[in-house]
Design an enzyme around this catalytic site. Structure first.
Site, PDB file in Angstrom:
ATOM      1  N   HIS A 299      33.576  25.193  33.643  1.00  0.00           N
ATOM      2  CA  HIS A 299      33.485  26.665  33.802  1.00  0.00           C
ATOM      3  C   HIS A 299      33.928  27.342  32.507  1.00  0.00           C
ATOM      4  O   HIS A 299      35.015  27.927  32.478  1.00  0.00           O
ATOM      5  CB  HIS A 299      34.373  27.110  34.971  1.00  0.00           C
ATOM      6  CG  HIS A 299      34.065  28.466  35.493  1.00  0.00           C
ATOM      7  ND1 HIS A 299      34.736  29.600  35.098  1.00  0.00           N
ATOM      8  CD2 HIS A 299      33.151  28.889  36.381  1.00  0.00           C
ATOM      9  CE1 HIS A 299      34.274  30.649  35.747  1.00  0.00           C
ATOM     10  NE2 HIS A 299      33.311  30.241  36.537  1.00  0.00           N
TER      11      HIS A 299
ATOM     12  N   GLU B 176      43.517  33.294  43.948  1.00  0.00           N
ATOM     13  CA  GLU B 176      44.519  32.345  44.471  1.00  0.00           C
ATOM     14  C   GLU B 176      45.888  32.610  43.861  1.00  0.00           C
ATOM     15  O   GLU B 176      46.901  32.539  44.562  1.00  0.00           O
ATOM     16  CB  GLU B 176      44.077  30.904  44.206  1.00  0.00           C
ATOM     17  CG  GLU B 176      45.091  29.860  44.640  1.00  0.00           C
ATOM     18  CD  GLU B 176      45.403  29.832  46.135  1.00  0.00           C
ATOM     19  OE1 GLU B 176      46.515  29.373  46.500  1.00  0.00           O
ATOM     20  OE2 GLU B 176      44.559  30.265  46.942  1.00  0.00           O
TER      21      GLU B 176
ATOM     22  N   ILE C  95      36.416  29.868  30.828  1.00  0.00           N
ATOM     23  CA  ILE C  95      37.082  31.048  31.374  1.00  0.00           C
ATOM     24  C   ILE C  95      37.680  30.681  32.724  1.00  0.00           C
ATOM     25  O   ILE C  95      37.191  29.781  33.412  1.00  0.00           O
ATOM     26  CB  ILE C  95      36.137  32.262  31.504  1.00  0.00           C
ATOM     27  CG1 ILE C  95      34.990  31.985  32.474  1.00  0.00           C
ATOM     28  CG2 ILE C  95      35.604  32.687  30.152  1.00  0.00           C
ATOM     29  CD1 ILE C  95      34.172  33.214  32.814  1.00  0.00           C
TER      30      ILE C  95
ATOM     31  N   GLY D  94      37.212  33.516  38.754  1.00  0.00           N
ATOM     32  CA  GLY D  94      37.770  34.636  39.512  1.00  0.00           C
ATOM     33  C   GLY D  94      38.488  34.173  40.760  1.00  0.00           C
ATOM     34  O   GLY D  94      39.526  34.722  41.136  1.00  0.00           O
ATOM     35  N   VAL D  95      37.964  33.154  41.407  1.00  0.00           N
ATOM     36  CA  VAL D  95      38.597  32.652  42.624  1.00  0.00           C
ATOM     37  C   VAL D  95      39.994  32.103  42.329  1.00  0.00           C
ATOM     38  O   VAL D  95      40.893  32.194  43.172  1.00  0.00           O
ATOM     39  CB  VAL D  95      37.695  31.609  43.329  1.00  0.00           C
ATOM     40  CG1 VAL D  95      37.586  30.326  42.522  1.00  0.00           C
ATOM     41  CG2 VAL D  95      38.161  31.335  44.739  1.00  0.00           C
TER      42      VAL D  95
END
Length: 151
Positions: free
Chosen positions: A50, A64, A56, A59-60
């Site tokens: 990723h 978290e 980067i 977003g998940v």
């Protein structure tokens, strides 16, 4: 925000590596707000995919981190680790990229609480959360967590 002493993260979160995303945290004296940090290291496994050559933080993972900060605050309020889960994410916005070696500061404030802390088996909590890199907001969200004394 007037903060209390730093919190021993591993005393108040059940998470452990590789899924512990809070390095340090402090809670305000009213136990309504937590400020937590995490530095994203280049060897974290999701960076290889990723994205290759342009890593980067997903977003998940930022969500978290916010959820762990909120759970930490709830557990400090209870003075122990309590079962519970992230059950809602609303209005999540990712405003700038987070890259390896950046430290993110997560500010999470208790917004609403449904249930009696002393007598209910299940209680719902809502939080307003923001994430910052070098004082620039990179993400925000409203999160809902519940705690259960029976599950």
């Amino acid at each position: 925000m007037m903060l209390s002493e730093k919190i021993d993260v591993q005393c108040f979160l059940p998470h452990r590596a590789p899924f512990l995303f809070i390095d340090e945290a402090a809670v305000d004296f009213s136990r309504e707000q937590v400020v937590a940090t995490h530095t994203f290291m280049p060897d974290e496994p999701y960076f290889s995919g990723h994205f290759p050559g342009n890593p980067i933080v997903p977003g998940v993972v930022l969500i978290e981190c916010m959820a762990q900060a909120c759970r930490l605050l709830l557990n400090v309020r209870m003075a122990r680790v309590v079962s519970g889960y992230l059950v809602g994410v609303e209005a999540a916005k990712f405003l700038s990229l987070v890259r390896p070696l950046q430290t993110v500061t997560f500010n999470c404030r208790l917004d609403t609480h449904l249930g009696d802390e002393e007598h209910k088996d299940v209680q719902m909590y809502s939080f307003r959360c923001s994430a910052f890199v070098d004082q620039v907001r990179c993400a925000r969200s409203y999160l809902q967590l519940y705690k259960s004394t029976t599950y």
